[in-house]
Design a protein around this motif. Structure first.
Motif, PDB file in Angstrom:
ATOM      1  N   MET A 138       8.598  -1.685  -0.241  1.00  0.00           N
ATOM      2  CA  MET A 138       9.006  -3.080  -0.529  1.00  0.00           C
ATOM      3  C   MET A 138       8.091  -4.248   0.038  1.00  0.00           C
ATOM      4  O   MET A 138       7.874  -5.199  -0.756  1.00  0.00           O
ATOM      5  CB  MET A 138      10.336  -3.318   0.256  1.00  0.00           C
ATOM      6  CG  MET A 138      11.071  -4.525   0.447  1.00  0.00           C
ATOM      7  SD  MET A 138      12.450  -4.901   1.149  1.00  0.00           S
ATOM      8  CE  MET A 138      11.645  -4.933   2.622  1.00  0.00           C
ATOM      9  N   ILE A 139       7.663  -3.918   1.194  1.00  0.00           N
ATOM     10  CA  ILE A 139       6.586  -4.965   1.587  1.00  0.00           C
ATOM     11  C   ILE A 139       5.294  -4.978   0.825  1.00  0.00           C
ATOM     12  O   ILE A 139       4.803  -6.231   0.590  1.00  0.00           O
ATOM     13  CB  ILE A 139       6.129  -4.572   3.237  1.00  0.00           C
ATOM     14  CG1 ILE A 139       7.084  -4.668   4.108  1.00  0.00           C
ATOM     15  CG2 ILE A 139       5.175  -5.417   3.468  1.00  0.00           C
ATOM     16  CD1 ILE A 139       8.084  -6.034   3.810  1.00  0.00           C
ATOM     17  N   LYS A 140       5.128  -3.930   0.209  1.00  0.00           N
ATOM     18  CA  LYS A 140       3.793  -3.766  -0.773  1.00  0.00           C
ATOM     19  C   LYS A 140       4.097  -4.493  -1.958  1.00  0.00           C
ATOM     20  O   LYS A 140       3.461  -5.419  -2.433  1.00  0.00           O
ATOM     21  CB  LYS A 140       3.619  -2.441  -0.932  1.00  0.00           C
ATOM     22  CG  LYS A 140       2.201  -2.158  -2.209  1.00  0.00           C
ATOM     23  CD  LYS A 140       1.943  -0.803  -2.227  1.00  0.00           C
ATOM     24  CE  LYS A 140       0.877  -0.478  -3.283  1.00  0.00           C
ATOM     25  NZ  LYS A 140       1.466  -0.887  -4.794  1.00  0.00           N
ATOM     26  N   ASP A 141       5.168  -4.243  -2.698  1.00  0.00           N
ATOM     27  CA  ASP A 141       5.465  -4.693  -3.903  1.00  0.00           C
ATOM     28  C   ASP A 141       6.205  -6.006  -3.947  1.00  0.00           C
ATOM     29  O   ASP A 141       5.805  -6.774  -4.964  1.00  0.00           O
ATOM     30  CB  ASP A 141       6.495  -3.675  -4.717  1.00  0.00           C
ATOM     31  CG  ASP A 141       5.881  -2.445  -4.673  1.00  0.00           C
ATOM     32  OD1 ASP A 141       4.801  -2.394  -4.936  1.00  0.00           O
ATOM     33  OD2 ASP A 141       6.684  -1.304  -5.029  1.00  0.00           O
ATOM     34  N   GLU A 142       6.774  -6.551  -2.866  1.00  0.00           N
ATOM     35  CA  GLU A 142       7.604  -7.718  -3.023  1.00  0.00           C
ATOM     36  C   GLU A 142       7.133  -9.006  -1.896  1.00  0.00           C
ATOM     37  O   GLU A 142       7.353  -9.963  -2.304  1.00  0.00           O
ATOM     38  CB  GLU A 142       9.021  -7.691  -2.696  1.00  0.00           C
ATOM     39  CG  GLU A 142       9.567  -6.694  -3.670  1.00  0.00           C
ATOM     40  CD  GLU A 142      11.302  -6.365  -3.343  1.00  0.00           C
ATOM     41  OE1 GLU A 142      11.801  -7.520  -2.644  1.00  0.00           O
ATOM     42  OE2 GLU A 142      11.755  -5.038  -3.459  1.00  0.00           O
ATOM     43  N   TYR A 143       5.988  -8.505  -1.096  1.00  0.00           N
ATOM     44  CA  TYR A 143       5.611  -9.334  -0.249  1.00  0.00           C
ATOM     45  C   TYR A 143       3.977  -9.616   0.129  1.00  0.00           C
ATOM     46  O   TYR A 143       3.451  -9.634   0.984  1.00  0.00           O
ATOM     47  CB  TYR A 143       6.199  -8.984   1.210  1.00  0.00           C
ATOM     48  CG  TYR A 143       7.594  -9.478   1.093  1.00  0.00           C
ATOM     49  CD1 TYR A 143       8.252 -10.835   1.585  1.00  0.00           C
ATOM     50  CD2 TYR A 143       8.759  -8.441   0.614  1.00  0.00           C
ATOM     51  CE1 TYR A 143       9.695 -10.966   1.382  1.00  0.00           C
ATOM     52  CE2 TYR A 143      10.067  -8.710   0.821  1.00  0.00           C
ATOM     53  CZ  TYR A 143      10.669 -10.055   0.912  1.00  0.00           C
ATOM     54  OH  TYR A 143      11.915 -10.048   0.555  1.00  0.00           O
TER      55      TYR A 143
END
Length: 459
Positions: free
Chosen positions: A346-351
């Motif tokens: 999630m951190i990779k893809d959205e942030y």
């Protein structure tokens, strides 16, 4: 062998109020924990208040040597606001000497300090003015942060502002686990907003200083899993994520408060009071890195009889008891390592793939003396298994490109745990409360030493 990136941070996390002790001495004034223990000792474990905790104030020099002995190359702890600034204005010189020597010894031992500014320990002098309910708290925290940067910026290269800010909000203003022990959703949102702006004030203070360090925030971003794909359950998941995760993650990492969160709050008459230019300040002061704490997932379903407007978060989502769960029975927490992979991606893809590290991960177990072997060592194989399972998932995410630079467990030595005292133990070192807080290494400490030395472990 599962290998991690070069210069990966292997360490542990703790906090000042849970480890230092000397809570009302050496120039330190009361926090809400000190005062609440005086007012309502029955809420705490018998005889286990905040006064001494793990006595790190006296034992820190030897503790640093113990960190070295198990291969730790980093350590996160916090500064006590009421030790450094007992009245919020004037510096306590003994606190400066203590922290400078502590941080110096960490650096000399090759243990990189990551220093946090607030870990649930609201100063009593500020609580008497309303605490985080009062906008004055924003400037007070900014001044405290500025003071810390000026005094210790030559020793600390990585700072964080808050540990798990959602926790002091919900536990103090919704669920009764922290002072002031009230249930008021409107106040909780206002407290959350002032906490966010206090974080922003601290980021501003670091940017205005001569320090070369980086600054972040530590969030407990438990992935949310819905019971089903039904619109009702998916809406419950969406709001749970907005309130518990994106409320801080988005403004701190992206510089914006989610539109969906504003809409939910507006629809339920929960919008906080704001000040002019706040949104600009938020946008201009995003973090350099994130610390993410992970223990358990959040599983939700649509509530059966929600109130409108909402009186508590339970009117937006209800807990879902997943029948296939594996449990840590001592904490009542689900063990689900797969979520650490989901969180990382999630951190990779959205942030924007912002640099981040696992700031806490661990397993609390009661009555660990049951596992003492004939040599006096606790054989905590359950903790080793827990770490291995989570590290496997973390490694999978790193292999997929997630920008994770470290893994910290909770915690280094057994520590005091708020209302639970020493009921559950988490440390690599046992603390003997009946023998002057003597430390003894657990089996997990030996395993962690090999993990750090090899920068990985065998499957």
């Amino acid at each position: 062998m599962i290998n991690f990136p070069k210069n990966f941070l292997w360490g542990a996390a703790a906090s000042a109020p849970q480890t230092e002790g000397h809570s009302l001495s050496n120039g330190k004034t009361a926090s809400t924990w000190d005062e609440w223990y005086v007012q309502n000792p029955e809420k705490f474990q018998p005889g286990q208040g905040p006064a001494t905790t793990s006595n790190v104030y006296e034992l820190y020099a030897d503790d640093v040597k113990r960190m070295q002995s198990i291969g730790m190359n980093s350590y996160r702890t916090s500064i006590s606001w009421t030790r450094l600034l007992p009245d919020g204005k004037n510096v306590n010189p003994e606190a400066v000497s203590f922290y400078r020597d502590y941080f110096t010894k960490l650096n000399e031992a090759g243990v990189t300090p990551i220093i946090n500014l607030f870990h649930f320990d609201m100063p009593w002098w500020l609580m008497e003015k309303g605490g985080w309910e009062n906008r004055e708290s924003v400037d007070a925290f900014g001044f405290y942060a500025k003071t810390a940067f000026e005094l210790f910026g030559d020793l600390v290269q990585r700072w964080t502002t808050f540990n798990e800010p959602v926790v002091h909000i919900e536990c103090g203003y919704l669920y009764g686990y922290h002072y002031p022990d009230v249930v008021d959703f409107k106040k909780a949102i206002q407290v959350g907003y002032h906490t966010l702006m206090a974080h922003v004030a601290a980021v501003e203070a670091l940017k205005a200083s001569n320090c070369e360090g980086q600054i972040g925030i530590i969030l407990n971003i438990s992935p949310t899993y819905a019971r089903s794909e039904s619109p009702e359950d998916q809406r419950a998941k969406e709001i749970a994520d907005l309130l518990n995760g994106k409320s801080f993650l988005d403004p701190c990492a992206l510089g914006t408060i989610p539109v969906g969160l504003k809409e939910v709050l507006a629809d339920n008459d929960l919008l906080p009071i704001t000040a002019e230019n706040d949104s600009v300040r938020i946008a201009n002061n995003t973090v350099d890195f994130l610390g993410l704490n992970y223990y358990q997932p959040r599983r939700v379903q649509a509530p059966e009889n929600p109130q409108t407007p909402a009186l508590t978060p339970a009117d937006f989502y209800a807990p879902y008891d997943w029948p296939e769960k594996k449990m840590n029975i001592y904490r009542g927490w689900e063990i689900y390592p797969e979520a650490i992979y989901d969180m990382a991606m999630m951190i990779k893809d959205e942030y924007g793939n912002i640099p981040w590290y696992v700031a806490e991960n661990g397993m609390g177990v009661a009555n660990e003396e049951r596992f003492l072997n004939e040599d006096g060592m606790i054989e905590d194989d359950y903790r080793i298994e827990f770490m291995q399972d989570h590290l496997q998932q973390l490694h999978n995410a790193i292999e997929k490109g997630s920008n994770c630079f470290g893994y910290h467990t909770w915690t280094f030595v057994d520590c005091w745990s708020w209302l639970n005292g020493y009921t559950n133990r988490y440390g690599f070192y046992r603390v003997d409360l009946d023998n002057n807080y003597a430390r003894s290494m657990k089996k997990s400490g030996l395993w962690f030493k090999a993990l750090s030395e090899n920068n990985g472990f065998n499957k």
